[in-house]
Design a protein around this motif. Sequence first.
Motif, PDB file in Angstrom:
ATOM      1  N   ASP A   3     -12.677  -4.719  11.934  1.00  0.00           N
ATOM      2  CA  ASP A   3     -12.473  -5.049  10.525  1.00  0.00           C
ATOM      3  C   ASP A   3     -13.554  -4.439   9.644  1.00  0.00           C
ATOM      4  OD1 ASP A   3     -10.259  -6.462  11.172  1.00  0.00           O
ATOM      5  OD2 ASP A   3     -11.256  -8.425  11.262  1.00  0.00           O
ATOM      6  N   VAL A   8     -11.278  -2.623   3.492  1.00  0.00           N
ATOM      7  CA  VAL A   8     -10.911  -3.722   2.616  1.00  0.00           C
ATOM      8  C   VAL A   8     -12.162  -4.263   1.951  1.00  0.00           C
ATOM      9  CG1 VAL A   8      -9.831  -5.980   2.443  1.00  0.00           C
ATOM     10  CG2 VAL A   8      -8.969  -4.311   4.093  1.00  0.00           C
ATOM     11  N   GLU A  11     -13.167 -10.367  -1.671  1.00  0.00           N
ATOM     12  CA  GLU A  11     -12.962 -10.857  -3.026  1.00  0.00           C
ATOM     13  C   GLU A  11     -14.264 -10.924  -3.816  1.00  0.00           C
ATOM     14  OE1 GLU A  11     -10.247 -11.516  -4.726  1.00  0.00           O
ATOM     15  OE2 GLU A  11      -8.968 -10.875  -3.083  1.00  0.00           O
ATOM     16  N   TYR A  18     -19.935  -2.918  -0.841  1.00  0.00           N
ATOM     17  CA  TYR A  18     -19.106  -2.495   0.302  1.00  0.00           C
ATOM     18  C   TYR A  18     -19.707  -1.260   0.978  1.00  0.00           C
ATOM     19  CZ  TYR A  18     -15.246  -0.206   2.744  1.00  0.00           C
ATOM     20  OH  TYR A  18     -14.480   0.431   3.679  1.00  0.00           O
ATOM     21  N   LYS A 101     -11.757  -7.779  -9.717  1.00  0.00           N
ATOM     22  CA  LYS A 101     -10.740  -6.754  -9.514  1.00  0.00           C
ATOM     23  C   LYS A 101     -10.031  -6.391 -10.821  1.00  0.00           C
ATOM     24  CE  LYS A 101      -6.456  -5.872  -6.949  1.00  0.00           C
ATOM     25  NZ  LYS A 101      -5.507  -6.403  -5.941  1.00  0.00           N
ATOM     26  N   SER A 162       0.814  -1.454  -3.330  1.00  0.00           N
ATOM     27  CA  SER A 162       0.580  -1.675  -1.902  1.00  0.00           C
ATOM     28  C   SER A 162      -0.809  -1.217  -1.467  1.00  0.00           C
ATOM     29  CB  SER A 162       1.639  -0.938  -1.075  1.00  0.00           C
ATOM     30  OG  SER A 162       1.495   0.477  -1.209  1.00  0.00           O
ATOM     31  N   TYR A 164      -4.966  -0.893  -1.271  1.00  0.00           N
ATOM     32  CA  TYR A 164      -6.149  -1.724  -1.438  1.00  0.00           C
ATOM     33  C   TYR A 164      -6.924  -1.260  -2.671  1.00  0.00           C
ATOM     34  CZ  TYR A 164      -5.514  -3.463   3.339  1.00  0.00           C
ATOM     35  OH  TYR A 164      -5.023  -4.050   4.473  1.00  0.00           O
ATOM     36  N   GLN A 165      -7.717  -2.178  -3.251  1.00  0.00           N
ATOM     37  CA  GLN A 165      -8.560  -1.826  -4.389  1.00  0.00           C
ATOM     38  C   GLN A 165      -9.565  -0.752  -4.008  1.00  0.00           C
ATOM     39  OE1 GLN A 165      -7.888  -2.612  -7.261  1.00  0.00           O
ATOM     40  NE2 GLN A 165      -9.674  -2.717  -8.606  1.00  0.00           N
ATOM     41  N   GLU A 167      -9.100   1.871  -2.199  1.00  0.00           N
ATOM     42  CA  GLU A 167      -8.502   3.199  -2.336  1.00  0.00           C
ATOM     43  C   GLU A 167      -8.474   3.638  -3.801  1.00  0.00           C
ATOM     44  OE1 GLU A 167      -5.172   3.661   0.948  1.00  0.00           O
ATOM     45  OE2 GLU A 167      -5.182   1.613   0.177  1.00  0.00           O
TER      46      GLU A 167
END
Length: 477
Positions: A3, A8, A11, A18, A101, A162, A164-165, A167
């Motif tokens: 993971d 990803v 939140e 990240y 977000k 579809s 992810y944020q 990307e």
Amino acid sequence: MSDHYAGVILENQSYVAYLWEKSSWTVPLFHQQHVMNLIQRLLFVTFSIVANVGILYYHWTTPPHPKFTVLRKSRICIRAHLLSGTINVCLPIAAFCTVNKDISTTIMWITVFFDIIHLITVLIQTPDVNGQRVLTVPAYQFISLVKIVSVSGLISALLDSSLYQLERLEWLWSVWANHQTYAWVRVWINALYFLQACGESRYTVSVIIAGTIGAGQAYGFTIMIGLILWLVAFNIILRRMTYLLVAKFSVKKTYSEKEQQELNLEMSAMLQFFHESHHSLYHDSRYRTRVTVVQKILFDLEYVKTIVDSTGNEISQQFAPIRTIPDEVQARCVFESIDFDGSGGLDILELGQVFLTNGVSIAVTQKMCKKAFGSFDLNNDGLIDLKEFTTAFKPYWSYQFNAVYDLLKDAPHLLKNVINVPLQNAAGGCPFSAAHSIPLDFDSSVIDWVKLIRGENVSNLDHALKRVKKRLDRLKV
């Protein structure tokens, strides 16, 4: 894949957080590219932000070059360019740092809007860039192409629910990184200046390197290959256009005076692609010798004085504050330095060459000349005299006088032996009309044109001249 590498963002996690987590030194060795990626991005962002602080301060406090202020369209374009560029330099940083977000998504849409505006202004201004435009024009074209790809990718990512944020933020990074090209142009110009390297070609070299750095951050080594191929393709097309222009010069036996001026200006514009363009006329090799004209005027009017010791040896020069030099004197200095034939009036070639030397495209140069002769040639003699020049081109002569006055103060040794030395005009009057005489047939005159264009590349010259001769033979038939 664990993971940790699932791509990803949590939140409560920003894009920066990240990347930092992904770059932990505790991850397996074969994932060390994440560490190197972080280091590269940190260095890239740090240098970009520092450079942008200086760039934004300069552009918001300093009037634009006069070539961007003569035409109304140019004035609107440069203002839109500055505003959209400022927003796109600053706003994405907030998106990278926020954990919200919705806020980051809103910022991305705002960035898309202003990046499209910025892209339009870049495409409009690209033909008017400085440097050796056979390299700088295609370089900026290629950077614009990468910008189109990046913005299109960001729009597609924003519309795809579809994804992810992460990307979407990666696409935003591509847009922002490519936008930093000009910041890295300034970084490299200052570096080369400090190293005293590349001389007059500093801007050209800086644009090429910066293009691979900014766009390379987004797409990697592929960008370098793409840029090289684009430069080669542009050069091939430009050479063909140049040889066809030579043929155009050779088709007719006689030309009217107006046709001759237009053709000479067109050829001069083509040759300018292979010559370094500068903001200041007097950094150009063709105008550098004209500094003596300005020197003589300022000495005669005692705005520049030579200080000598008791033995008559020169020890220094004294310059009057520039604010004490009247406008009419400043205008006269610039006017006489670009009036090569000493006729007391600027024809379309002399005036047009000023714009071309500043990197203005042939299309904009023709519009500027048309405006000048249409609005300010009051006696309709086809020449712009000193009074008309002073009235019509204050932004230009004011900018150029400041540049040449700074040049004189920075290089006092150039002032030696100016007093009482007769000024030498170029043989045959204006060097542009002399060097750019129209070849009336396929003879040595045409070869001289091509030598100016391609130097000593004999094999290419012979091949090109054969193509031109075949074209002329077909036209005669």
